[in-house]
Write a protein that holds these residues in place. Sequence first.
Motif, mmCIF file in Angstrom:
data_model
loop_
_atom_site.group_PDB
_atom_site.id
_atom_site.type_symbol
_atom_site.label_atom_id
_atom_site.label_comp_id
_atom_site.label_asym_id
_atom_site.label_seq_id
_atom_site.Cartn_x
_atom_site.Cartn_y
_atom_site.Cartn_z
ATOM 1 N N LEU A 80 -8.902 7.592 4.569
ATOM 2 C CA LEU A 80 -9.696 7.323 3.364
ATOM 3 C C LEU A 80 -9.016 6.273 2.473
ATOM 4 N N VAL A 81 -7.680 6.366 2.341
ATOM 5 C CA VAL A 81 -6.937 5.410 1.516
ATOM 6 C C VAL A 81 -6.953 4.018 2.146
ATOM 7 N N GLU A 82 -6.736 3.954 3.482
ATOM 8 C CA GLU A 82 -6.650 2.657 4.176
ATOM 9 C C GLU A 82 -7.969 1.892 4.117
ATOM 10 N N ARG A 83 -9.097 2.608 4.044
ATOM 11 C CA ARG A 83 -10.409 1.942 4.012
ATOM 12 C C ARG A 83 -10.592 1.143 2.722
ATOM 13 N N ARG A 84 -9.871 1.538 1.657
ATOM 14 C CA ARG A 84 -10.034 0.876 0.356
ATOM 15 C C ARG A 84 -8.859 -0.035 -0.009
ATOM 16 N N ALA A 85 -7.723 0.088 0.712
ATOM 17 C CA ALA A 85 -6.523 -0.673 0.337
ATOM 18 C C ALA A 85 -6.703 -2.162 0.631
ATOM 19 N N PRO A 86 -6.284 -3.061 -0.324
ATOM 20 C CA PRO A 86 -6.398 -4.506 -0.057
ATOM 21 C C PRO A 86 -5.474 -4.967 1.072
ATOM 22 N N PRO A 114 -3.784 -2.804 3.796
ATOM 23 C CA PRO A 114 -3.437 -1.521 4.426
ATOM 24 C C PRO A 114 -2.224 -1.628 5.344
ATOM 25 N N ASP A 168 0.863 -1.189 0.000
ATOM 26 C CA ASP A 168 0.000 0.000 0.000
ATOM 27 C C ASP A 168 0.901 1.242 0.000
#
Length: 512
Positions: free
Chosen positions: A253-259, A261, A205
């Motif tokens: 916001l990025v961590e919520r979508r990262a496969p 994180p 990530d």
Amino acid sequence: MDMQLAPSPLVTDPRRRLILFFFLMTAMFMATLDNQIVSTALPTIVGEFGHLERFGWIGSAYLLALSAVMPLYGKLGDLFGRKYVMMTAIAIFTVGSAVCGLAVSMDTLIAARVLQGLGGGGIMVSIFAVNADLFEPRERARYQSYSSLVLMASGAIGPVLGGTMSDLFGWRSIFLVNVPIGFIALTGLAFMLPYRKPHRRPKIDYAGALLLALTTTSVVLATDSSELFGALISPESIGVVAFGIVCAVAWVLVERRAPEPIVPLQLFRNSTFSLLLIISITGGAIAIGMVNYFALFLQTTTGLSPSAAGLFFILLTGGLVCGSLSAGRIISRTGRYKPFAIASLTCSAIAFALMSQIQAGTPIAFIGAIMLLHGIGIGLAQQVPVIGVQNAAPARDVGAATGSVTLSRMGGASIAISIYGAVIASGLGKAGVPIAGVADIEQLTPKMMAALPEASRQAVADLYAAAFSPLFMTSCAIALIGLAAAVMLKPVQLPRAGEMKQPQPATAEAAE
């Protein structure tokens, strides 16, 4: 709900595990000693290179890089296996040390300190994560207590060693000595530590890593702004804080979508993880953050020389050793860590409440007893946050959880140092009447203070005692916040090796 086995130790031969633990502690001593050992050599370095205005960056550059990469290394260990991630960190630190020792200017030295920090952060996190692979949860409690002793030993030995080596061999020796130590640690781990390959495809990530690094860098810069920018509240400082907030929001916001994180957000849904982070932040604030202020307090209010004041730290360190070893053995036997978190923060809160009432002229034996109590308090829970989060997180996220708790401790110390500095400056700024023979009280060294007339010396001691009272009350309040978090912890019992471990609700899905 499915049950999961507590992971079996990576190495089963007890003798091999002990040798490996020795190599790990060697690497940890090298990384933690570095910032302490540099402090006493700084005047010599500035004398050779000049640029006094960049003096603060020699320490700050190391801490900035160290803090920025801690969570990243934890996650990389989870993704690629800890052996090669740990060895990479040691190699980067060793190369950084060599470049520091060969530095030709202040700018070269600061850049090399950043390189050292990039390796040092990885060493700090990877050691605790490798410990989680080597020892089952209960046995780990005992060995983590030895790790705590190494941390404290480096803090106690560092300043003395730095001054001695600078005098005997020149300041470059304090960096170059890391090169052979680094090679020894690398060789030992290469031959002794098995490689456990994770059963998943690595997906890094990058955006999350960059945003978290920028956020932590902003925190360290903001807390150090009085030294770096000339004032705690300055346009540069406000800009750094605003930038840090933007990065923090973007990171979530990025961590919520990262496969994959960097810090899995589902860990925060687990109340044990969140409460242990709070305990770690407050622990860093009252343990690491207070060390320099205790030294200043002893020298200004009691009139002790720096060397005599240093002897009082033997009481602090002795209390820590007793508390840490006792807690490690009892946790290992009973599997319960919550009582030690409560006892630890209670001891520290009482110690700071008593310290806030000390006036100039208080018997130094009484001050020594309080420092002993505080040392015992720190020791009792030194390893609790790491053990607790490693048990609460699923096996796949142990590195990320360990990185988070190690970073939170450093963050707590950085923020607290900044708060304490502001409290002291505010207290000293309230001096109404000028003191005879003292032009600027903040530039008064212990030697200059000893040369003052008795009346002036007493006036300075009274002024510092009055300034330190709100500082100790602030530390007491921080300890009480940690105590509230400790009381709210669930009464978890650590599993033995091979025992079934009930997954936490938030992490059950990950523990297939």
